[in-house]
Design a protein around this motif. Structure first.
Motif, PDB file in Angstrom:
ATOM      1  N   CYS A 245       0.697  -1.313   0.116  1.00  0.00           N
ATOM      2  CA  CYS A 245       0.050   0.024  -0.078  1.00  0.00           C
ATOM      3  C   CYS A 245       1.056   0.982  -0.080  1.00  0.00           C
ATOM      4  CB  CYS A 245      -0.555   0.328   0.939  1.00  0.00           C
ATOM      5  SG  CYS A 245      -1.667  -1.262   1.387  1.00  0.00           S
ATOM      6  N   PRO A 246       0.231   2.027  -0.820  1.00  0.00           N
ATOM      7  CA  PRO A 246       1.034   3.451  -0.651  1.00  0.00           C
ATOM      8  C   PRO A 246       1.886   4.063   0.401  1.00  0.00           C
ATOM      9  CG  PRO A 246      -0.813   4.445  -1.800  1.00  0.00           C
ATOM     10  CD  PRO A 246      -1.076   2.406  -1.578  1.00  0.00           C
ATOM     11  N   GLU A 247       1.314   3.949   1.139  1.00  0.00           N
ATOM     12  CA  GLU A 247       1.155   5.253   2.376  1.00  0.00           C
ATOM     13  C   GLU A 247       1.178   4.633   3.713  1.00  0.00           C
ATOM     14  OE1 GLU A 247      -2.116   8.314   3.197  1.00  0.00           O
ATOM     15  OE2 GLU A 247      -2.123   8.857   0.620  1.00  0.00           O
ATOM     16  N   THR A 248       0.106   3.446   3.873  1.00  0.00           N
ATOM     17  CA  THR A 248       0.482   2.363   4.974  1.00  0.00           C
ATOM     18  C   THR A 248       0.876   1.334   4.914  1.00  0.00           C
ATOM     19  OG1 THR A 248      -1.595   0.739   4.496  1.00  0.00           O
ATOM     20  CG2 THR A 248      -1.901   2.711   5.731  1.00  0.00           C
ATOM     21  N   GLY A 249       1.682   0.605   3.743  1.00  0.00           N
ATOM     22  CA  GLY A 249       2.925  -0.037   3.146  1.00  0.00           C
ATOM     23  C   GLY A 249       4.331  -0.019   4.159  1.00  0.00           C
ATOM     24  N   ALA A 250       5.160  -0.751   4.545  1.00  0.00           N
ATOM     25  CA  ALA A 250       6.130  -0.589   5.192  1.00  0.00           C
ATOM     26  C   ALA A 250       7.417   0.092   3.562  1.00  0.00           C
ATOM     27  CB  ALA A 250       6.331  -1.225   5.762  1.00  0.00           C
ATOM     28  N   PRO A 251       8.487   1.123   4.407  1.00  0.00           N
ATOM     29  CA  PRO A 251       8.745   1.139   3.100  1.00  0.00           C
ATOM     30  C   PRO A 251      10.348   0.083   2.406  1.00  0.00           C
ATOM     31  CG  PRO A 251       9.491   3.093   4.799  1.00  0.00           C
ATOM     32  CD  PRO A 251       8.985   1.787   5.569  1.00  0.00           C
ATOM     33  N   LEU A 252      10.359   0.445   1.240  1.00  0.00           N
ATOM     34  CA  LEU A 252      11.113  -1.588   0.863  1.00  0.00           C
ATOM     35  C   LEU A 252      12.159  -1.007   0.957  1.00  0.00           C
ATOM     36  CD1 LEU A 252       9.291  -0.464  -2.884  1.00  0.00           C
ATOM     37  CD2 LEU A 252       8.395  -2.106  -1.162  1.00  0.00           C
ATOM     38  N   ALA A 253      13.154  -2.386   0.358  1.00  0.00           N
ATOM     39  CA  ALA A 253      14.380  -2.721   0.748  1.00  0.00           C
ATOM     40  C   ALA A 253      15.511  -1.341   0.144  1.00  0.00           C
ATOM     41  CB  ALA A 253      15.006  -3.534  -0.327  1.00  0.00           C
ATOM     42  N   SER A 254      16.268  -0.798   1.301  1.00  0.00           N
ATOM     43  CA  SER A 254      16.881   0.312   0.939  1.00  0.00           C
ATOM     44  C   SER A 254      17.875   0.126  -0.341  1.00  0.00           C
ATOM     45  CB  SER A 254      18.012   0.380   2.547  1.00  0.00           C
ATOM     46  OG  SER A 254      18.846  -0.325   2.601  1.00  0.00           O
ATOM     47  N   GLN A 255      19.438   0.152  -0.614  1.00  0.00           N
ATOM     48  CA  GLN A 255      20.746   0.548  -1.082  1.00  0.00           C
ATOM     49  C   GLN A 255      21.258  -1.104  -0.870  1.00  0.00           C
ATOM     50  OE1 GLN A 255      23.564   1.204   0.055  1.00  0.00           O
ATOM     51  NE2 GLN A 255      24.519  -0.086  -2.152  1.00  0.00           N
ATOM     52  N   ALA A 256      21.443  -0.931   0.733  1.00  0.00           N
ATOM     53  CA  ALA A 256      22.661  -1.542   1.142  1.00  0.00           C
ATOM     54  C   ALA A 256      21.671  -3.445   0.821  1.00  0.00           C
ATOM     55  CB  ALA A 256      22.802  -1.222   2.604  1.00  0.00           C
ATOM     56  N   THR A 257      20.674  -3.973   1.077  1.00  0.00           N
ATOM     57  CA  THR A 257      19.467  -4.537   1.172  1.00  0.00           C
ATOM     58  C   THR A 257      19.796  -5.221  -0.327  1.00  0.00           C
ATOM     59  OG1 THR A 257      18.290  -4.305   2.896  1.00  0.00           O
ATOM     60  CG2 THR A 257      17.432  -6.126   1.675  1.00  0.00           C
ATOM     61  N   ILE A 258      19.467  -4.650  -1.469  1.00  0.00           N
ATOM     62  CA  ILE A 258      19.936  -4.733  -2.680  1.00  0.00           C
ATOM     63  C   ILE A 258      21.103  -5.018  -3.627  1.00  0.00           C
ATOM     64  CG2 ILE A 258      19.065  -3.689  -5.329  1.00  0.00           C
ATOM     65  CD1 ILE A 258      16.344  -3.872  -3.935  1.00  0.00           C
ATOM     66  N   SER A 259      22.232  -4.146  -2.658  1.00  0.00           N
ATOM     67  CA  SER A 259      23.617  -4.748  -2.817  1.00  0.00           C
ATOM     68  C   SER A 259      23.708  -6.077  -2.499  1.00  0.00           C
ATOM     69  CB  SER A 259      24.394  -3.923  -2.395  1.00  0.00           C
ATOM     70  OG  SER A 259      24.248  -2.056  -3.464  1.00  0.00           O
TER      71      SER A 259
END
Length: 455
Positions: A104-118
């Motif tokens: 969800c765009p507002e209530t959903g948690a933030p997505l993975a950061s750069q460190a996680t993607i790396s």
């Protein structure tokens, strides 16, 4: 908590009215076309396929980001023009990026950061990276409906290395170190079949044979009744590859480097062409020849097609012109006349250069900055998945629209990079695109065209 929102600022007034700019416009995204990429993924399932093939060694009780969410976010970001994983530090809060991965765009948690993607890109082993490449082959084999005969183009492209990356090799032609990634595309649909990271040097015959063998055998699982034709320049016209194709029911048409023995076969045709060109008023004259030739390293004779073109060329250091004959050779297992095989089959491989440009220049697949060669191969796979999504969006554009044959950069500019306001209610998510959107009607047609046909 630190507030990183930029402060408001003023610009020159408009008709004596003060013009103030701030960043308090609410939950908005600058990539409204993420909705189209989400629809393309739901139709193609390429990111889902890669996520299923990705190794996941994490503790299931401590997972915050599902494998599909990470793959989809990275691939969608590439398609939107965000080239590096560090861009995910900002995009992880983008409302439409959340929607694209299923949050969800507002209530959903933030997505993975750069460190996680790396960490995601560096997680697979060499064997697991090969499974990802095989997953792309399966994606192609299950998505494209074949005919009785299908042509696959194979070529490589130079990508500079800026650091101490594994497999980077000095290339004298480009005067720098880098890679020569191998690309394979399906001619009829323009979709990618495979991308393979390799050093920046001419491939050996055993390497070409290995690639052709594995790709052909994998595709035959999906295309059991289709005859595959391999097409490439003289770098891929290796005797090992030709022998394997002849022994295993495949065909080929490759460029062939000229030599004195080949020139002797067409010497009479070249003399006749010079005579007719001298008697003609045309700037150029062409003729074709076909003959059987066996090189010293070949176990059997093979069909060779020659294209001869006569024209006047300037003489170095002089003001006059002289007559010259340019000769190109092609070796093939296909039937047909020399002119047809050269002009209508072999020469059409030039379209592959445009496909490589889409992959490399417009989806930034040359940004292989990981130290590990395996991680850079994983990056190539993710960029190829972005190619699939952009190709899926373009395929949904009505043929009457000029964008139906546009490059990915144009489609990104016209359909992807759109401002959008996102509002989340209890039972609905509303996305508001600009009223003055130039491609509003086309955006709607593409989005609905990517919807599944079932109920």
């Amino acid at each position: 908590m630190t507030d990183n929102t930029p402060l408001p600022f003023d610009l020159p007034s408009v008709r004596r009215k003060k013009l103030t700019v701030d960043f308090d416009g609410g939950n908005q995204s600058s990539d409204g076309g993420l909705l189209l990429l989400r629809q393309a993924e739901r139709k193609l399932g390429v990111c889902r396929r890669l996520a299923d093939a990705m190794p996941d060694r994490r503790d299931p009780d401590r997972i915050r980001h599902a494998m599909f969410e990470m793959v989809m976010a990275r691939v969608a970001a590439i398609a939107c023009g965000h080239k590096d994983a560090i861009d995910l530090d900002r995009l992880r809060h983008d409302p439409l990026m959340k929607v694209a991965v299923g949050r969800c765009p507002e209530t959903g948690a933030p997505l993975a950061s750069q460190a996680t993607i790396s960490r995601l890109e560096n997680a697979p082993s060499k064997t697991e990276a090969a499974r990802l490449a095989a997953a792309l082959l399966d994606q192609f084999g299950t998505t494209v409906k074949p005919g009785k005969q299908e042509i696959l183009d194979i070529d490589d492209t130079f990508c500079a290395a800026h650091g101490g990356q594994q497999l980077a090799f000095w290339n004298a032609h480009h005067d720098e170190r880098g890679f020569a990634s191998m690309h394979i595309y399906h001619v009829a649909s323009g979709t990618p079949v495979a991308t393979i990271l390799r050093p920046a040097r001419t491939p050996k015959g055993t390497e070409v044979r290995t690639v052709i063998k594995h790709v052909t055998k994998r595709l035959r699982r999906h295309w059991p009744n289709t005859r595959i034709v391999w097409r490439g320049d003289s770098h891929y016209g290796r005797v090992e590859a030709m022998e394997w194709a002849e022994d295993d029911g495949a065909d080929y048409i490759f460029g062939l480097a000229g030599n004195a023995a080949l020139d002797a076969f067409v010497a009479e045709a070249a003399d006749n062409l010079r005579f007719h060109h001298a008697m003609s008023s045309k700037a150029k004259l062409r003729t074709f020849a076909c003959f059987t030739y066996q090189a010293g390293s070949w176990k059997r004779p093979r069909k060779v097609v020659a294209r001869l073109e006569c024209s006047l060329q300037p003489v170095d250091g002089e003001t006059g012109m002289r007559q010259e004959v340019d000769i190109r050779y092609v070796v093939t297992s296909l039937k047909g006349s020399a002119q047809h095989l050269y002009e209508n089959v072999y020469c059409h491989r030039g379209q592959m250069e445009n496909l490589i440009k889409l992959h490399k220049a417009q989806l930034a697949s040359d940004r292989m900055s990981c130290h590990s060669a395996t991680a850079n191969q994983v990056r190539l796979v993710l960029h190829t998945a972005a190619f699939w999504l952009m190709h899926g969006v373009r395929a949904a554009i009505p043929q009457t629209s000029p964008l139906a044959t546009a490059e990915f950069a144009t489609i990104r500019e016209r359909l992807i990079k759109l401002g959008a306001r996102v509002i989340e209610y209890i039972a609905r998510i509303r996305v508001q695109l600009p009223t003055s959107c130039p491609e509003g009607a086309l955006f709607r047609a593409v989005a609905l065209g990517l919807m599944p046909s079932g109920p």
